[in-house]
Enzyme design. Structure first.
Site, PDB file in Angstrom:
ATOM      1  N   ASP A 252      -2.468  -0.196  16.479  1.00 27.99           N
ATOM      2  CA  ASP A 252      -2.475   1.041  15.663  1.00 27.99           C
ATOM      3  C   ASP A 252      -3.298   2.253  16.415  1.00 27.99           C
ATOM      4  O   ASP A 252      -3.940   2.046  17.452  1.00 27.99           O
ATOM      5  CB  ASP A 252      -3.442   0.711  14.459  1.00 27.99           C
TER       6      ASP A 252
ATOM      7  N   LYS B  87      12.508  -0.209  -4.001  1.00 27.78           N
ATOM      8  CA  LYS B  87      10.970   0.370  -3.793  1.00 27.78           C
ATOM      9  C   LYS B  87      11.134   1.661  -4.461  1.00 27.78           C
ATOM     10  O   LYS B  87      10.239   2.230  -5.081  1.00 27.78           O
ATOM     11  CB  LYS B  87      10.436   0.231  -2.376  1.00 27.78           C
TER      12      LYS B  87
ATOM     13  N   LYS C 186       5.026  12.009  -1.124  1.00 26.06           N
ATOM     14  CA  LYS C 186       6.224  11.797  -0.049  1.00 26.06           C
ATOM     15  C   LYS C 186       7.031  10.821  -0.724  1.00 26.06           C
ATOM     16  O   LYS C 186       8.322  10.809  -0.689  1.00 26.06           O
ATOM     17  CB  LYS C 186       5.469  11.195   1.126  1.00 26.06           C
TER      18      LYS C 186
END
Length: 297
Positions: free
Chosen positions: A30, A170, A239
């Site tokens: 990350d 989703k 979003k």
């Protein structure tokens, strides 16, 4: 299997930690090195780059904020597609748009790399306890390899079909979830303004057909206790509902409630609610109506 996991945000960190806790060999990456170091201290291996992670992984998962980041990590010059070994599998768990997931599927398939999508259902609190749900899109040939790994991170896996079907499912799921944010907030602010005992009203709403999962599980733990820390950040919610709205527009499907809710999220962001949980819409509408913020005693 050697598992690579890229993206250790609020959800990704907990998913990767579940793999580590189940004794899996996990290599993580990350941009936030602190998150990677925390998992390293718990038994994960920390990669220096995405390329480094890929070269030692049999299966790579990404859990990233949105389409832009996914395309950069998956398709960039130093990305997954150029460094994942032949015979390995790539699974994107992010919430992206239909065009992006189809682009990924086509690009990886053209290089002979198995690709699937497995967006996450349920809340961040469920990821914390290893109880997530996954909407998996992948061909039947690779299902036996991927499904057991997902069960190390959650309790429920729905095989929705081939690559891309998980993302499509989703988008529909989150459209409903995020529209409920608005409905829940309107109902609770109205109850507050009518002088009702909020505890009694809440018990009624969660015991009748008015109930929804978020109202039962999330609201009493978040906004109704005054906790606005992001389990599901409002900006990410905007979003996600924008992705659903765009999918409707490209399919020429009218989604009036979805589109209205998207604009409401935009209004709440403009009012300074970025960084708060999606349940903060309740406080937003209390403020707009100059009403006391609903709180359970």
């Amino acid at each position: 299997m050697n598992i690579g996991f890229v993206g250790l945000g609020r959800m990704g960190f907990s998913l990767a930690r579940s793999l580590v806790n189940k004794g899996e060999k996990v290599c993580v990456f990350d941009l936030n090195e602190d998150a990677a170091k925390k998992l390293e201290a718990q038994g994960a291996q920390r990669a220096r780059t995405v390329a480094d992670l890929c070269t030692q992984s049999d299966i790579v998962f990404t859990m990233l904020p949105g389409p832009k980041q996914v395309k950069e990590v998956a398709l960039g010059a130093e990305g997954i597609i150029n460094h994942i070994p032949h015979g390995a599998i790539y699974i994107d768990m992010s919430t992206v748009d239909v065009d992006t997931v189809d682009m990924l599927s086509q690009a990886f398939t053209a290089k002979g790399i198995a690709f699937g999508d497995a967006p996450v259902g349920r809340l961040a609190m469920h990821a914390d306890t290893g109880e997530s749900l996954f909407m998996l899109g992948i061909d039947g040939e690779h299902l036996p390899q991927v499904e057991p790994v997902l069960y190390k991170m959650g309790t429920t896996v729905y095989h929705c079909g081939g690559a891309g079907t998980g993302t499509r499912t989703k988008l529909i799921n989150n459209m409903m979830v995020l529209c409920y944010c608005q409905i829940n907030s309107e109902a609770l602010v109205l109850a507050q303004s009518l002088g009702l005992d909020l505890n009694n009203t809440f018990n009624v709403l969660t015991s009748t057909t008015a109930s929804n999962g978020q109202l039962k599980q999330k609201w009493p733990e978040k906004v109704l206790k005054g906790d606005l820390s992001p389990g599901f950040d409002l900006a990410l919610g905007y979003k996600d509902i924008s992705l659903a709205s765009n999918a409707g527009a490209s399919s020429q499907i009218a989604l009036p409630v979805c589109d209205t809710t998207k604009n409401i999220f935009r209004m709440a962001l403009a009012a300074g609610k970025a960084g708060q949980d999606t349940s903060c819409l309740t406080d937003f509408w209390a403020e707009v109506n100059n009403c006391a913020k609903p709180r359970l005693s």
